[in-house]
Design a protein around this motif. Sequence first.
Motif, PDB file in Angstrom:
ATOM      1  N   PRO A 122       3.242   4.415 -20.158  1.00  0.00           N
ATOM      2  CA  PRO A 122       3.179   3.446 -19.051  1.00  0.00           C
ATOM      3  C   PRO A 122       3.679   2.057 -19.428  1.00  0.00           C
ATOM      4  O   PRO A 122       4.076   1.284 -18.550  1.00  0.00           O
ATOM      5  N   ASP A 123       3.695   1.737 -20.718  1.00  0.00           N
ATOM      6  CA  ASP A 123       4.177   0.419 -21.138  1.00  0.00           C
ATOM      7  C   ASP A 123       5.659   0.221 -20.859  1.00  0.00           C
ATOM      8  O   ASP A 123       6.174  -0.901 -20.964  1.00  0.00           O
ATOM      9  N   ILE A 124       6.346   1.296 -20.465  1.00  0.00           N
ATOM     10  CA  ILE A 124       7.768   1.178 -20.154  1.00  0.00           C
ATOM     11  C   ILE A 124       8.006   0.199 -18.999  1.00  0.00           C
ATOM     12  O   ILE A 124       9.043  -0.450 -18.935  1.00  0.00           O
ATOM     13  N   VAL A 125       7.024   0.080 -18.103  1.00  0.00           N
ATOM     14  CA  VAL A 125       7.201  -0.811 -16.948  1.00  0.00           C
ATOM     15  C   VAL A 125       7.102  -2.278 -17.356  1.00  0.00           C
ATOM     16  O   VAL A 125       7.453  -3.164 -16.577  1.00  0.00           O
ATOM     17  N   ASN A 126       6.618  -2.539 -18.583  1.00  0.00           N
ATOM     18  CA  ASN A 126       6.507  -3.919 -19.053  1.00  0.00           C
ATOM     19  C   ASN A 126       7.760  -4.375 -19.790  1.00  0.00           C
ATOM     20  O   ASN A 126       7.864  -5.552 -20.156  1.00  0.00           O
ATOM     21  N   ALA A 127       8.684  -3.456 -20.014  1.00  0.00           N
ATOM     22  CA  ALA A 127       9.933  -3.817 -20.678  1.00  0.00           C
ATOM     23  C   ALA A 127      10.930  -4.301 -19.635  1.00  0.00           C
ATOM     24  O   ALA A 127      11.336  -3.522 -18.762  1.00  0.00           O
ATOM     25  N   PRO A 128      11.346  -5.555 -19.670  1.00  0.00           N
ATOM     26  CA  PRO A 128      12.223  -6.109 -18.623  1.00  0.00           C
ATOM     27  C   PRO A 128      13.497  -5.298 -18.410  1.00  0.00           C
ATOM     28  O   PRO A 128      13.938  -5.102 -17.276  1.00  0.00           O
ATOM     29  N   GLU A 129      14.069  -4.780 -19.510  1.00  0.00           N
ATOM     30  CA  GLU A 129      15.330  -4.058 -19.389  1.00  0.00           C
ATOM     31  C   GLU A 129      15.150  -2.644 -18.851  1.00  0.00           C
ATOM     32  O   GLU A 129      16.130  -1.961 -18.543  1.00  0.00           O
ATOM     33  N   PRO A 178      18.399   6.336 -20.830  1.00  0.00           N
ATOM     34  CA  PRO A 178      19.001   5.305 -21.668  1.00  0.00           C
ATOM     35  C   PRO A 178      18.321   5.205 -23.038  1.00  0.00           C
ATOM     36  O   PRO A 178      17.139   5.523 -23.168  1.00  0.00           O
ATOM     37  N   GLU A 179      19.073   4.766 -24.044  1.00  0.00           N
ATOM     38  CA  GLU A 179      18.565   4.726 -25.406  1.00  0.00           C
ATOM     39  C   GLU A 179      17.330   3.856 -25.553  1.00  0.00           C
ATOM     40  O   GLU A 179      16.436   4.155 -26.350  1.00  0.00           O
ATOM     41  N   LEU A 180      17.250   2.785 -24.770  1.00  0.00           N
ATOM     42  CA  LEU A 180      16.109   1.875 -24.881  1.00  0.00           C
ATOM     43  C   LEU A 180      14.798   2.534 -24.471  1.00  0.00           C
ATOM     44  O   LEU A 180      13.723   2.029 -24.771  1.00  0.00           O
ATOM     45  N   ALA A 181      14.886   3.684 -23.786  1.00  0.00           N
ATOM     46  CA  ALA A 181      13.672   4.393 -23.358  1.00  0.00           C
ATOM     47  C   ALA A 181      13.095   5.251 -24.483  1.00  0.00           C
ATOM     48  O   ALA A 181      11.993   5.783 -24.345  1.00  0.00           O
ATOM     49  N   GLY A 182      13.828   5.395 -25.581  1.00  0.00           N
ATOM     50  CA  GLY A 182      13.380   6.243 -26.685  1.00  0.00           C
ATOM     51  C   GLY A 182      11.961   5.970 -27.159  1.00  0.00           C
ATOM     52  O   GLY A 182      11.157   6.902 -27.298  1.00  0.00           O
ATOM     53  N   PRO A 183      11.578   4.717 -27.425  1.00  0.00           N
ATOM     54  CA  PRO A 183      10.232   4.438 -27.917  1.00  0.00           C
ATOM     55  C   PRO A 183       9.123   4.764 -26.915  1.00  0.00           C
ATOM     56  O   PRO A 183       7.955   4.846 -27.290  1.00  0.00           O
TER      57      PRO A 183
END
Length: 208
Positions: A159-166, A123-128
Motif C-alpha cells: 500500500p505504500d506505493i500510493v505514497n510514492a509521487p512518481e 514500471p521499474e520503480l514499482a519493483g520495491p
Amino acid sequence: MNRQVVTDPTKKNTNRIVAGVCIAFFGGMIGMAYAAVPLYAMFCQATGYGGTTQRAEKQYAGRVLDRDITVRFDANIAGVPWQFQPVARSIVIKVGETAQAHYTATNKFDRPVTGRATFNVQPELAGPYFNKVECFCFTDTTLKPGETLDMPVVFYVDPDIVNAPELKDVKTITLSYTMFPVEKNKPVASSVPVERNKTKVTEASLGG
C-alpha cells in the motif's frame, strides 16, 4: 666476424614476472565477470533496482486500500525447450490484497530439463512495492519429458506505493518472467536468444 648475442638473465626474469602478472590479472577479470552476475541479482532483489520484485517476509500487507490495480503477466524463454506461459494474462486486485496467479510449463524435450526463472516488473520503480510471498522462481524447476507443471505465484502490492509521487497514478503493473536453463543442462541452452511465447491464452480471473 660473427657476433654473439648475450641474453641478460635479469631481463628474462622480468619478462616472466610481467607475463605471470598479466595471466593472473586476466584470470581474475574472468572470475569477477562470473561473480558479478549473482552479486548483481542479489543487489537487485534486495533493493528493487531494475524492476526486481521483493520477496515478502509476511503473507499480508496488513491493510487493503480501496483502490484497484491491474497486474499483467508476461512469460519468456531463453534456451529452455519448454512451453511457458501465464494461465491468465491479467487480474485486477486491490492494493494491499494478497492474490494468486498461475503459470504453466511443459517440457518439449526428450529428457529432463531444469529451468530457473528471473523476474522483474514494469514500471521499474514499482519493483520495491511488488512483494512475492510464494513463487516458483524461488527454486529451480525440473520437468520430465512431456511433463506439464502448474506454477503458482502469491503476491501483493504494498500500500505504500500510493505514497510514492512518481507512482501515485500507476494503474497497471506487469510481472515478467524469463526462464533460463540451469548450467547442468548445457548444451540444451547455450546462447539461445530470449523468445516470447506466442501461444494465445484465454483471459480469466484467478483465485486470491
